[in-house]
Design a protein around this motif. Structure first.
Motif, PDB file in Angstrom:
ATOM      1  N   VAL A   1       0.760  -1.107   0.170  1.00 18.19           N
ATOM      2  CA  VAL A   1       0.032  -0.166  -0.049  1.00 18.19           C
ATOM      3  C   VAL A   1       1.056   1.317   0.022  1.00 18.19           C
ATOM      4  CG1 VAL A   1      -1.679   1.348   1.299  1.00 18.19           C
ATOM      5  CG2 VAL A   1      -2.088  -1.092   1.026  1.00 18.19           C
ATOM      6  N   GLU A   2       1.644   1.479   0.919  1.00 15.09           N
ATOM      7  CA  GLU A   2       2.370   2.680   1.071  1.00 15.09           C
ATOM      8  C   GLU A   2       3.542   2.714  -0.003  1.00 15.09           C
ATOM      9  OE1 GLU A   2       3.382   6.330   2.614  1.00 15.09           O
ATOM     10  OE2 GLU A   2       1.760   4.848   3.067  1.00 15.09           O
ATOM     11  N   PRO A   3       4.366   1.659  -0.431  1.00 13.27           N
ATOM     12  CA  PRO A   3       5.119   1.868  -1.539  1.00 13.27           C
ATOM     13  C   PRO A   3       4.529   2.402  -2.793  1.00 13.27           C
ATOM     14  CG  PRO A   3       5.738  -0.214  -0.417  1.00 13.27           C
ATOM     15  CD  PRO A   3       4.449   0.656   0.200  1.00 13.27           C
ATOM     16  N   LEU A   4       3.183   1.836  -3.069  1.00 12.92           N
ATOM     17  CA  LEU A   4       2.257   2.351  -4.243  1.00 12.92           C
ATOM     18  C   LEU A   4       2.009   3.768  -4.299  1.00 12.92           C
ATOM     19  CD1 LEU A   4       0.493  -1.041  -4.935  1.00 12.92           C
ATOM     20  CD2 LEU A   4       2.120   0.286  -6.592  1.00 12.92           C
ATOM     21  N   ARG A   5       1.508   4.146  -3.073  1.00 13.66           N
ATOM     22  CA  ARG A   5       1.517   5.630  -2.661  1.00 13.66           C
ATOM     23  C   ARG A   5       2.266   6.597  -2.897  1.00 13.66           C
ATOM     24  NH1 ARG A   5      -2.927   4.387   2.461  1.00 13.66           N
ATOM     25  NH2 ARG A   5      -4.712   3.808   1.058  1.00 13.66           N
ATOM     26  N   LEU A   6       3.577   6.136  -2.531  1.00 14.61           N
ATOM     27  CA  LEU A   6       4.672   6.864  -2.923  1.00 14.61           C
ATOM     28  C   LEU A   6       5.039   6.997  -4.214  1.00 14.61           C
ATOM     29  CD1 LEU A   6       6.989   5.472   0.234  1.00 14.61           C
ATOM     30  CD2 LEU A   6       5.625   7.838  -0.193  1.00 14.61           C
ATOM     31  N   ARG A   7       4.576   6.136  -4.935  1.00 16.52           N
ATOM     32  CA  ARG A   7       4.844   6.160  -6.585  1.00 16.52           C
ATOM     33  C   ARG A   7       3.459   6.938  -7.058  1.00 16.52           C
ATOM     34  NH1 ARG A   7       7.606   2.208  -4.382  1.00 16.52           N
ATOM     35  NH2 ARG A   7       9.275   1.386  -5.361  1.00 16.52           N
ATOM     36  N   GLY A   8       2.774   7.365  -6.268  1.00 19.44           N
ATOM     37  CA  GLY A   8       1.586   8.374  -6.986  1.00 19.44           C
ATOM     38  C   GLY A   8       0.417   7.697  -7.205  1.00 19.44           C
ATOM     39  N   ARG A   9       0.262   6.295  -6.629  1.00 16.98           N
ATOM     40  CA  ARG A   9      -0.924   5.588  -7.009  1.00 16.98           C
ATOM     41  C   ARG A   9      -2.145   5.343  -5.944  1.00 16.98           C
ATOM     42  NH1 ARG A   9       0.725   3.260 -12.185  1.00 16.98           N
ATOM     43  NH2 ARG A   9      -1.723   2.722 -12.442  1.00 16.98           N
ATOM     44  N   PRO A  10      -3.142   6.060  -5.996  1.00 14.07           N
ATOM     45  CA  PRO A  10      -4.108   5.644  -4.999  1.00 14.07           C
ATOM     46  C   PRO A  10      -4.380   4.099  -5.060  1.00 14.07           C
ATOM     47  CG  PRO A  10      -4.819   7.197  -6.756  1.00 14.07           C
ATOM     48  CD  PRO A  10      -3.908   6.546  -7.204  1.00 14.07           C
ATOM     49  N   VAL A  11      -4.834   3.731  -3.722  1.00 14.48           N
ATOM     50  CA  VAL A  11      -4.835   2.153  -3.268  1.00 14.48           C
ATOM     51  C   VAL A  11      -5.985   2.077  -2.817  1.00 14.48           C
ATOM     52  CG1 VAL A  11      -3.743   0.198  -2.276  1.00 14.48           C
ATOM     53  CG2 VAL A  11      -2.234   2.094  -3.489  1.00 14.48           C
ATOM     54  N   LEU A  12      -6.722   0.629  -2.925  1.00 13.25           N
ATOM     55  CA  LEU A  12      -7.782   0.312  -2.436  1.00 13.25           C
ATOM     56  C   LEU A  12      -7.614  -1.218  -2.019  1.00 13.25           C
ATOM     57  CD1 LEU A  12     -10.748   0.584  -1.363  1.00 13.25           C
ATOM     58  CD2 LEU A  12     -11.700  -0.225  -3.686  1.00 13.25           C
ATOM     59  N   ARG A  13      -7.882  -1.559  -0.594  1.00 14.68           N
ATOM     60  CA  ARG A  13      -7.496  -2.672  -0.198  1.00 14.68           C
ATOM     61  C   ARG A  13      -8.795  -3.621   0.081  1.00 14.68           C
ATOM     62  NH1 ARG A  13      -5.882  -6.301   0.608  1.00 14.68           N
ATOM     63  NH2 ARG A  13      -5.051  -7.152   2.785  1.00 14.68           N
ATOM     64  N   VAL A  14      -8.930  -4.840  -0.584  1.00  4.89           N
ATOM     65  CA  VAL A  14      -9.935  -5.514  -0.472  1.00  4.89           C
ATOM     66  C   VAL A  14      -9.624  -7.048  -0.165  1.00  4.89           C
ATOM     67  CG1 VAL A  14     -12.281  -6.550  -1.524  1.00  4.89           C
ATOM     68  CG2 VAL A  14     -11.339  -4.012  -1.857  1.00  4.89           C
ATOM     69  N   SER A  15     -10.326  -7.507   0.727  1.00  2.02           N
ATOM     70  CA  SER A  15      -9.966  -9.148   0.913  1.00  2.02           C
ATOM     71  C   SER A  15     -11.042  -9.976   0.473  1.00  2.02           C
ATOM     72  CB  SER A  15      -9.709  -9.465   2.549  1.00  2.02           C
ATOM     73  OG  SER A  15      -8.717  -8.936   2.750  1.00  2.02           O
ATOM     74  N   ALA A  16     -10.567 -11.130  -0.293  1.00  2.00           N
ATOM     75  CA  ALA A  16     -11.548 -11.953  -0.790  1.00  2.00           C
ATOM     76  C   ALA A  16     -12.366 -12.987   0.305  1.00  2.00           C
ATOM     77  CB  ALA A  16     -11.000 -13.132  -1.498  1.00  2.00           C
ATOM     78  N   ALA A  17     -11.965 -12.650   1.699  1.00  2.00           N
ATOM     79  CA  ALA A  17     -12.531 -13.365   2.674  1.00  2.00           C
ATOM     80  C   ALA A  17     -13.645 -12.464   3.300  1.00  2.00           C
ATOM     81  CB  ALA A  17     -11.643 -13.496   4.008  1.00  2.00           C
ATOM     82  N   ASP A  18     -14.004 -11.128   2.715  1.00  2.00           N
ATOM     83  CA  ASP A  18     -15.157 -10.418   2.621  1.00  2.00           C
ATOM     84  C   ASP A  18     -16.215 -10.551   1.730  1.00  2.00           C
ATOM     85  OD1 ASP A  18     -14.161  -9.464   5.299  1.00  2.00           O
ATOM     86  OD2 ASP A  18     -13.158  -7.861   4.211  1.00  2.00           O
ATOM     87  N   PHE A  19     -15.900 -11.877   0.766  1.00  2.00           N
ATOM     88  CA  PHE A  19     -16.908 -12.093  -0.095  1.00  2.00           C
ATOM     89  C   PHE A  19     -17.123 -13.499  -0.085  1.00  2.00           C
ATOM     90  CE2 PHE A  19     -15.514  -8.176  -1.242  1.00  2.00           C
ATOM     91  CZ  PHE A  19     -16.698  -7.241  -2.056  1.00  2.00           C
ATOM     92  N   LEU A  20     -17.389 -14.134   0.979  1.00  2.15           N
ATOM     93  CA  LEU A  20     -17.843 -15.393   1.029  1.00  2.15           C
ATOM     94  C   LEU A  20     -19.175 -15.679   1.122  1.00  2.15           C
ATOM     95  CD1 LEU A  20     -15.476 -16.816   3.991  1.00  2.15           C
ATOM     96  CD2 LEU A  20     -14.852 -16.642   1.448  1.00  2.15           C
ATOM     97  N   ARG A  21     -19.810 -16.872   0.602  1.00  2.00           N
ATOM     98  CA  ARG A  21     -21.302 -17.018   0.749  1.00  2.00           C
ATOM     99  C   ARG A  21     -21.827 -17.080   1.781  1.00  2.00           C
ATOM    100  NH1 ARG A  21     -19.624 -19.743  -4.379  1.00  2.00           N
ATOM    101  NH2 ARG A  21     -20.537 -18.844  -6.227  1.00  2.00           N
ATOM    102  N   PRO A  22     -23.029 -17.089   2.350  1.00  5.75           N
ATOM    103  CA  PRO A  22     -23.625 -17.359   3.356  1.00  5.75           C
ATOM    104  C   PRO A  22     -23.330 -18.741   3.877  1.00  5.75           C
ATOM    105  CG  PRO A  22     -25.201 -16.066   2.062  1.00  5.75           C
ATOM    106  CD  PRO A  22     -24.143 -16.608   1.231  1.00  5.75           C
ATOM    107  N   ALA A  23     -23.574 -18.860   5.162  1.00  3.50           N
ATOM    108  CA  ALA A  23     -23.189 -20.168   5.777  1.00  3.50           C
ATOM    109  C   ALA A  23     -24.088 -21.250   5.264  1.00  3.50           C
ATOM    110  CB  ALA A  23     -23.337 -20.268   7.194  1.00  3.50           C
ATOM    111  N   SER A  24     -25.266 -20.905   5.060  1.00  4.17           N
ATOM    112  CA  SER A  24     -26.281 -22.035   4.428  1.00  4.17           C
ATOM    113  C   SER A  24     -25.645 -22.553   3.093  1.00  4.17           C
ATOM    114  CB  SER A  24     -27.628 -21.537   4.282  1.00  4.17           C
ATOM    115  OG  SER A  24     -27.619 -20.258   3.174  1.00  4.17           O
ATOM    116  N   VAL A  25     -24.724 -21.976   2.342  1.00  2.00           N
ATOM    117  CA  VAL A  25     -24.225 -22.412   1.159  1.00  2.00           C
ATOM    118  C   VAL A  25     -22.868 -23.025   1.582  1.00  2.00           C
ATOM    119  CG1 VAL A  25     -23.380 -21.744  -1.233  1.00  2.00           C
ATOM    120  CG2 VAL A  25     -25.602 -20.629  -0.277  1.00  2.00           C
TER     121      VAL A  25
END
Length: 210
Positions: free
Chosen positions: A50-74
């Motif tokens: 994140v920080e190295p990219l910002r220092l290179r002038g690039r905005p960064v967004l962090r996302v984790s696939a763990a926050d896109f799991l299906r509901p427990a029923s599935v």
């Protein structure tokens, strides 16, 4: 196959240079995947970029696939410790593509949902949408990401040998090991990824050259 040792700090700088050097004409946003079993700590590497990219002038967004799991029923339809379900069903790759990756296509809105589902509470996170500016970089970490036809500009796979994976995976999660063995055999993420890093010892990663 040749392996070149590299320090974690130098790895982050090398990756940041490579990402910042990717074409971003007309404000194109970049989608970067850091793939690896939880024991490989893909989130740590994504965070370190994140920080190295910002220092290179690039905005960064962090996302984790763990926050896109299906509901427990599935996820748990076949039981709480079904390795094939973990491999095939847990990740809601359709939602990940629709809510995160597709809006970052050239000409897309850049409007991203950073999280969808809280697996611990088994409820929607109700996170607000956020906009990644032009020339921004999405850093997505997660397990079993490759071979799903998800669109990325660069993919990094953190590889663990079988013994290291078992040693660094908590005993209560050993039921997932067959899923990662299947992933290695059927998907061969080391061959699919743009860059593979061996992380049997996280203090001494090594770049893999085929």
């Amino acid at each position: 196959m040749r392996m070149t040792p590299i320090s974690p700090e130098r790895l982050a700088e090398l990756l940041a240079d490579r990402i910042a050097g990717l074409p971003a004409e007309d404000g194109r946003r970049l989608r970067i995947a850091v793939d690896g079993a939880p024991a490989a700590r893909p989130g740590d590497l994504a965070d370190a970029l994140v920080e190295p990219l910002r220092l290179r002038g690039r905005p960064v967004l962090r996302v984790s696939a763990a926050d896109f799991l299906r509901p427990a029923s599935v996820r748990l339809e076949y039981g709480k410790q079904d390795a094939d379900a973990f491999h095939d069903l847990w990740l809601d790759d359709g939602a990940l593509q629709r809510e995160v990756l597709d809006p970052l296509e050239p000409g897309g809105t850049g409007r991203v949902l950073p999280s969808l589902w809280d697996a611990a509470t088994d409820r929607a996170t109700r996170a607000p949408y956020t906009e990644l500016p032009p020339r921004g970089v999405l850093l997505l970490d997660g397990a079993l990401l490759l071979g799903r036809w998800l669109p990325f500009e660069l993919t990094v796979h953190l590889a663990l040998g079988g013994a290291a994976l078992a040693r660094r995976t908590p005993a209560e999660e050993h039921w997932t090991l067959p899923a990662f063995a299947r992933y290695a055999e059927e998907t061969d993420p080391g061959a699919l990824a743009d860059l593979t890093v061996k992380v049997d010892d996280p203090r001494r990663p090594a770049l893999v050259e085929r």
